[in-house]
Design a protein around this motif. Structure first.
Motif, PDB file in Angstrom:
ATOM      1  N   PRO A  15      48.027 -26.769  91.967  1.00  0.00           N
ATOM      2  CA  PRO A  15      47.760 -26.509  90.550  1.00  0.00           C
ATOM      3  C   PRO A  15      48.103 -27.710  89.683  1.00  0.00           C
ATOM      4  O   PRO A  15      48.700 -28.683  90.151  1.00  0.00           O
ATOM      5  CB  PRO A  15      48.684 -25.324  90.242  1.00  0.00           C
ATOM      6  CG  PRO A  15      49.819 -25.470  91.212  1.00  0.00           C
ATOM      7  CD  PRO A  15      49.219 -26.068  92.456  1.00  0.00           C
ATOM      8  N   VAL A  37      43.503 -27.915  90.882  1.00  0.00           N
ATOM      9  CA  VAL A  37      43.074 -27.289  89.638  1.00  0.00           C
ATOM     10  C   VAL A  37      43.584 -28.143  88.486  1.00  0.00           C
ATOM     11  O   VAL A  37      44.737 -28.581  88.495  1.00  0.00           O
ATOM     12  CB  VAL A  37      43.619 -25.845  89.520  1.00  0.00           C
ATOM     13  CG1 VAL A  37      43.144 -25.203  88.225  1.00  0.00           C
ATOM     14  CG2 VAL A  37      43.196 -25.008  90.718  1.00  0.00           C
ATOM     15  N   CYS A  38      42.719 -28.423  87.526  1.00  0.00           N
ATOM     16  CA  CYS A  38      43.110 -29.109  86.297  1.00  0.00           C
ATOM     17  C   CYS A  38      43.762 -30.466  86.631  1.00  0.00           C
ATOM     18  O   CYS A  38      43.232 -31.252  87.400  1.00  0.00           O
ATOM     19  CB  CYS A  38      44.032 -28.189  85.502  1.00  0.00           C
ATOM     20  SG  CYS A  38      44.268 -28.617  83.774  1.00  0.00           S
ATOM     21  N   ASP A  50      46.615 -21.788  86.853  1.00  0.00           N
ATOM     22  CA  ASP A  50      46.070 -22.689  87.875  1.00  0.00           C
ATOM     23  C   ASP A  50      46.375 -22.169  89.275  1.00  0.00           C
ATOM     24  O   ASP A  50      45.585 -22.369  90.206  1.00  0.00           O
ATOM     25  CB  ASP A  50      46.669 -24.089  87.734  1.00  0.00           C
ATOM     26  CG  ASP A  50      46.184 -24.830  86.505  1.00  0.00           C
ATOM     27  OD1 ASP A  50      45.468 -24.236  85.686  1.00  0.00           O
ATOM     28  OD2 ASP A  50      46.527 -26.017  86.371  1.00  0.00           O
ATOM     29  N   HIS A  54      40.755 -31.509  83.769  1.00  0.00           N
ATOM     30  CA  HIS A  54      40.604 -30.981  82.416  1.00  0.00           C
ATOM     31  C   HIS A  54      39.874 -32.005  81.555  1.00  0.00           C
ATOM     32  O   HIS A  54      40.118 -33.210  81.654  1.00  0.00           O
ATOM     33  CB  HIS A  54      41.985 -30.676  81.820  1.00  0.00           C
ATOM     34  CG  HIS A  54      41.938 -29.883  80.557  1.00  0.00           C
ATOM     35  ND1 HIS A  54      41.554 -30.423  79.347  1.00  0.00           N
ATOM     36  CD2 HIS A  54      42.227 -28.575  80.309  1.00  0.00           C
ATOM     37  CE1 HIS A  54      41.612 -29.500  78.413  1.00  0.00           C
ATOM     38  NE2 HIS A  54      42.015 -28.361  78.981  1.00  0.00           N
ATOM     39  N   GLY A  92      39.714 -23.193  87.718  1.00  0.00           N
ATOM     40  CA  GLY A  92      40.285 -22.993  89.043  1.00  0.00           C
ATOM     41  C   GLY A  92      39.833 -21.692  89.676  1.00  0.00           C
ATOM     42  O   GLY A  92      39.729 -21.587  90.902  1.00  0.00           O
ATOM     43  N   LEU A 135      42.338 -25.159  83.950  1.00  0.00           N
ATOM     44  CA  LEU A 135      42.778 -23.777  83.828  1.00  0.00           C
ATOM     45  C   LEU A 135      41.850 -22.775  84.501  1.00  0.00           C
ATOM     46  O   LEU A 135      41.864 -22.647  85.713  1.00  0.00           O
ATOM     47  CB  LEU A 135      43.015 -23.457  82.349  1.00  0.00           C
ATOM     48  CG  LEU A 135      44.065 -24.390  81.686  1.00  0.00           C
ATOM     49  CD1 LEU A 135      43.982 -24.334  80.174  1.00  0.00           C
ATOM     50  CD2 LEU A 135      45.450 -24.059  82.173  1.00  0.00           C
ATOM     51  N   ASP A 169      51.151 -24.983  85.898  1.00  0.00           N
ATOM     52  CA  ASP A 169      50.445 -24.042  85.021  1.00  0.00           C
ATOM     53  C   ASP A 169      50.165 -22.759  85.792  1.00  0.00           C
ATOM     54  O   ASP A 169      49.518 -22.784  86.846  1.00  0.00           O
ATOM     55  CB  ASP A 169      49.136 -24.648  84.518  1.00  0.00           C
ATOM     56  CG  ASP A 169      49.346 -25.571  83.335  1.00  0.00           C
ATOM     57  OD1 ASP A 169      50.206 -25.271  82.490  1.00  0.00           O
ATOM     58  OD2 ASP A 169      48.653 -26.602  83.252  1.00  0.00           O
TER      59      ASP A 169
END
Length: 202
Positions: free
Chosen positions: A79, A110-111, A17, A131, A168, A165, A14
Motif C-alpha cells: 500500500p 497502490v498509490c 490502500d 496518485h 487499488g 486510494l 493508507d
C-alpha cells in the motif's frame, strides 16, 4: 489452486490502500466457496517483525504475520502512505519488499506504494503509475522506466501499480481477472457494488 496474497503493512500506511485489495480478494474467494469451489486466495496481512501497524489517522492493525518468516508468496501488495520519505527510509521495509517481491509471481502497489517498489528495484525499465498528485515525482525517480497518467492501474507483467486510494480496488479486481477469470472479477465487483471495467482507463 489457492494463491497466497501477502499485504505488507507498515507505520503510516493508507488504510484503504490495504483494505480495498483485502476485501476484493476475500470476496472473490467467498463467491467461489459459495459455488462449492476452493478459495482462490489466502490473504495474509504482514509487517516487519509482525509488529502492529498504525495506519494514517491512528487505526491500529494487530495480529500480523512476520514478513521475515513468510516463504515466497504468489502475490505481494504494497500500500501507499502520506509520508513517503519516512517509508523510504525504513531499511527493514525495503528489505521485506525486495525479498517478498523478488519471489512473488506478481507484485502490486497502490498509490504511493509505487515509490517503495521503485526503491526496491522492482520498477526498473517498467511503466508505472501512482496518485495523480505524485506522478511528476515518480517520473523523476531514476528507478522507474516510465510513468503513465490517466489510468487506474498499469500492468507491466510481474509488477503492477495503481493510482491513488480507491484505484487499488480496481487493480485488485484486475488481479482477480488475471489470476482467475474476468467473470469472477465482474461478480466480485457486483458483490462489492462497484462499477468496474477491465479497461484501466475507465
Amino acid at each position: 489452486m489457492t494463491m497466497r496474497a501477502v499485504i505488507l503493512l507498515f507505520e503510516g500506511f493508507d488504510l484503504i490502500d490495504a483494505g480495498g485489495p483485502y476485501e476484493v480478494l476475500l470476496t472473490a474467494s467467498r463467491l467461489l466457496e459459495r459455488d462449492g469451489l476452493a478459495p482462490a486466495y489466502q490473504v495474509v496481512l504482514a509487517s516487519v517483525g509482525g509488529d502492529d501497524a498504525v495506519a494514517y489517522g491512528g487505526m491500529t492493525l494487530t495480529g500480523l504475520a512476520d514478513a521475515s518468516a513468510l516463504e515466497d508468496s504468489d502475490i505481494l501488495v504494497v500500500p501507499g502512505t502520506i509520508d513517503v520519505a519516512c517509508a523510504l527510509a525504513d531499511a527493514g521495509l525495503r528489505e521485506a519488499i525486495e525479498r517478498l517481491g523478488g519471489g512473488a509471481a506478481l507484485t502490486a502497489s497502490v498509490c504511493t506504494g509505487a515509490f517503495l517498489l521503485a526503491r526496491a528495484g522492482l520498477l526498473a525499465d517498467a511503466p508505472a503509475t501512482t496518485h495523480w498528485e505524485d506522478l511528476a515525482d515518480l517520473a523523476a525517480c531514476d528507478e522507474v522506466g516510465s510513468v503513465v497518467a490517466g489510468v487506474r492501474w498499469v500492468d507491466a507483467g510481474r509488477v503492477l501499480t495503481s493510482g491513488g486510494l480507491t484505484s487499488g480496488i480496481h487493480l485488485a479486481l484486475h488481479l482477480v481477472a488475471r489470476t482467475h477469470s474476468v467473470e469472477l472479477a465482474l461478480r466480485t465487483a457486483r458483490q462489492l457494488d462497484l462499477d468496474w471495467s477491465p479497461d484501466p482507463a475507465r
